[in-house]
Design an enzyme around this catalytic site. Structure first.
Site, PDB file in Angstrom:
ATOM      1  N   HIS A  29       0.834  -1.202   0.000  1.00 33.84           N
ATOM      2  CA  HIS A  29       0.000   0.000   0.000  1.00 33.84           C
ATOM      3  C   HIS A  29       0.865   1.247   0.000  1.00 33.84           C
ATOM      4  O   HIS A  29       2.028   1.218   0.400  1.00 33.84           O
ATOM      5  CB  HIS A  29      -0.937   0.014   1.211  1.00 33.84           C
ATOM      6  N   CYS A  84       1.137  -0.405  16.630  1.00 35.08           N
ATOM      7  CA  CYS A  84       2.374  -0.922  16.060  1.00 35.08           C
ATOM      8  C   CYS A  84       3.088   0.230  15.379  1.00 35.08           C
ATOM      9  O   CYS A  84       2.475   1.270  15.103  1.00 35.08           O
ATOM     10  CB  CYS A  84       2.110  -2.062  15.071  1.00 35.08           C
TER      11      CYS A  84
END
Length: 715
Positions: A64, A215
């Site tokens: 992405h 994260c």
């Protein structure tokens, strides 16, 4: 326009590697008119992959990127029956989603990520994709689960029925913004038929838990951990609300959700934002990958801990009184060492400081360059007389003329100097923020300004940052009357922590640290010959040691904060230090790019791809371009990097190269003094490091071949 169309589905994806597969998927965006430049988009996707591979457990790949070459938020799906290596440790990917978002279309991009990650946790969704026979069938499956018109954060969401797959991979460090995805309206009762957890003193009682997941990249694991925890809580007969501090912005857990919670689970690789909200709650604190792979165990630990606290009120009261805002309460992950936490605190301060360094430093460098054009050789000194408080023509606010090159130089200098004035306060403030969360900002920034004003430099900023953080965390942990608790964050904590930290620094610590900085500066100014070579070698070696890590950042901070006092002939040593630091940081990526070009067979295909990108990264002074190589072969790469970078740093210092810009690499060569020596020193270090890497890898490959192996003979 829909996210995905039948033309953006490839059911028989076949490619030798992930890059070729991504290109095949991206080409469908050309056919559908959603990209203006497929090569530019692929470059953006590849840059994202170099930060961290986007393969996920369970045979999934989600490449992405945001890109100026994309005109509409888009999804492309590919199914690779034979599988393609996408960097996940559990095997190749068979289901690949390419996410393409316009550069200014982050809102749509960020809506897709959590929904797609959530859907991919559902085994039934993955099975349906694997069984689909037509492109239209895939489009229907995706649109049912991933769309842009669904309610955003704060809306109850269904829980996937499948257990999460095990995960072995971990994320690499990179800062991200928080978001929220939770069951805001979840009932307090457990769902009927849910399995009850066995806890100390809890029996089959249904609990309400809260959780925070994050994260470094804020995309995949953040949302997959959230979904895994929701699934595990439901199956255990409990309810849970999850705040995902990912890449889509954040809607924090409401105060009522936290107040009615029995325990909290932190599954995170970044510092939890506003951690003080959870003070007094039993806490399970682990890394995000455990949130994905061990969610049932984490829920069980949280429920057990809540039962123990309920059975022993004295234990709960004692823990609440000793609440640690930075490290959490209760059950903390033993894998997170003190050294790791100190590194996280330091890196947080440095990361927030770097934008001020870049903006201020480049403006000041441009100012000096324009001043020399406008006023001659003494322009760089004369321009420093301009300010917002000076008298007469030297007050740039009163004397600015759009047609005067001197005025523009003065304007750049004043703005750049203003940005530089924040370096030490921001460094201090955000170290304190990393330790104590929001309560640390006021004492950290105020005390950092005091340290800067007293001439204590970045050492003073480090001292005030750590002191302010621990003092604020200590004050915030006081057990106070309920009537006082409401004013603690806005009045009591900032007042007392600022008074203690600033007072301690002014009366006791400031003068010794200022003396140390003055002595260090005087020593640097007196360096010449062999001692200058030694300093350059030390700084260069530090830049090449951990390639963007804490040692690298200490050397970089030392160089950039020295620029705040640079501007006269007497402090030319600071400009030499900056030049040595930049040159040393450029060696590793350029040397590895050269090594992969000269001896490509010594490197894997992904490393050769990284090597091509490392040319630009190294030329732009981005040391992190060498990290993929160091991660795969740390001993050889780091050893050779230290040698090559140290040689370059020593040669730059010996050659008298000066630099006023804190970043830019080869793009700021016109701003250097004696830039030809900079180029020569850089070339020498690059060649030396590349030769050492090639030699070490050649010896390693020969040692790995058994006697009589024809490949050993050929090598």
């Amino acid at each position: 326009m829909p996210l995905i169309t039948p033309s953006q589905v490839v059911l028989d994806l076949s490619a030798p590697d992930s890059h070729a597969a991504t290109r095949r998927l991206a080409e469908t965006l050309v056919e559908s008119g959603r990209t203006t430049d497929v090569e530019a988009f692929l470059d953006d996707v590849r840059a994202r992959e170099e930060v961290m591979a986007t393969g996920l457990p369970g045979g999934i790949g989600i490449p992405h990127a945001r890109s100026a070459a994309i005109t509409e938020p888009s999804l492309v799906f590919g199914r690779a029956t034979r599988g393609i290596d996408w960097g996940a440790k559990d095997g190749p990917a068979t289901l690949i989603f390419l996410i393409a978002a316009p550069e200014g279309g982050g809102e749509a991009h960020m809506q897709v990520l959590p929904k797609l990650a959530k859907a991919l946790m559902d085994q039934s969704f993955r099975s349906a994709l694997e069984a689909a026979t037509t492109e239209a069938e895939v489009v229907a499956l995706v649109e049912e689960r991933v769309s842009l018109d669904e309610p955003k954060q704060g809306t109850p969401q269904p829980v996937a029925s499948a257990a999460p797959p095990a995960v072995e991979s971990s994320e690499s460090t990179q800062s991200s913004e928080p978001t929220h995805s939770g069951d805001e309206g979840a009932a307090d009762e457990a769902s009927a038929g849910g399995a009850s957890a066995t806890t100390a003193g809890e029996g089959s009682h249904s609990l309400h838990l809260v959780a925070v997941t994050s994260c470094p990249t804020g995309i995949a694991h953040t949302y997959m951990a959230a979904e895994a925890l929701r699934t595990a809580a439901e199956e255990a007969g409990h309810t849970i609300t999850v705040e995902t501090q990912g890449s889509a912005g954040s809607t924090p857990l409401s105060r009522s959700e936290i107040q009615r919670a029995d325990a909290v689970i932190f599954a995170h690789d970044l510092e939890v934002k506003d951690k003080g909200r959870f003070a007094g709650l039993p806490t399970v604190d682990v890394g995000v990958k455990k949130g994905v792979s061990d969610a049932p165990e984490l829920v069980e630990r949280a429920v057990t801990l809540a039962g123990q606290w309920a059975a022993d009120p004295q234990r709960a009261a004692a823990a609440a009184a000793a609440t640690d805002l930075a490290d959490g309460t209760g059950d903390e992950d033993p894998e997170v060492s003190t050294a790791t936490r100190v590194r996280q605190w330091l890196m947080t301060g440095v990361s927030y400081m770097i934008p001020f360094v870049a903006a201020g430093g480049i403006l000041i460098a441009l100012s000096f360059m324009l001043a020399q054009i406008a006023m001659g050789e003494q322009g760089a000194i004369e321009i420093t007389q301009y300010s917002l408080t000076a008298e007469g023509d030297f007050n740039i606010a009163n004397s600015f003329s759009p047609l005067s090159l001197t005025s523009w130089a003065a304007l750049f200098f004043v703005i750049g100097g203003a940005a530089f004035g924040f370096l030490v306060p921001i460094l201090s403030g955000y170290i304190a923020y990393a330790i104590a969360d929001r309560p640390g900002l006021v004492p950290g920034i105020v005390s950092g300004w005091i340290a800067s004003t007293m001439g204590a430099g970045f050492l003073g900023g480090l001292a005030t940052g750590f002191i302010a953080g621990f003092v604020a965390r200590w004050v915030a942990g006081w057990k106070v009357h309920a009537g006082v608790r409401g004013v603690m964050p806005v009045v009591v904590i900032p007042l007392l922590s600022t008074l203690i930290t600033a007072g301690l620094f002014i009366t006791a610590l400031g003068r010794p640290i200022t003396w140390l900085m003055d002595s260090l500066t005087a020593g640097l100014e007196g360096m010449g010959g062999g001692s200058a070579l030694l300093l350059g070698a030390l700084l260069g070696g530090m830049m090449g040691f951990d390639l963007g890590g804490p040692v690298n950042k200490v050397a970089y901070t030392f160089g950039t904060t020295g620029l705040t006092v640079a501007g006269t002939a007497t402090d030319a040593i600071q400009l030499k230090i900056m030049a040595a630091v930049m040159a040393g940081g450029m060696v590793a990526p350029l040397a590895l790019a050269l090594a992969t070009t000269v001896r490509p067979r010594l490197f894997s295909e992904p490393e050769r791809e990284n090597g091509r990108a490392a040319w630009l990264l190294g030329a732009s002074f981005i040391s992190e371009g060498a990290i993929p190589f160091a991660a795969a072969d740390p001993v050889r790469v780091m050893a050779s990097s230290v040698v090559g970078s140290a040689i370059t740093g020593a040669l730059v210092m010996a050659g008298g190269v000066t630099l006023r810009a804190p970043h830019g690499g080869v793009w700021v060569l016109p701003l250097m003094g004696n830039f030809l020596m900079f180029v020569v020193a850089l070339a020498v270090g690059v060649v030396v490091m590349a030769a050492i890497v090639i030699a070490l890898k050649t010896m390693g490959s020969r040692a790995a071949q058994p006697e009589g192996d024809p490949q050993r003979v050929a090598a």
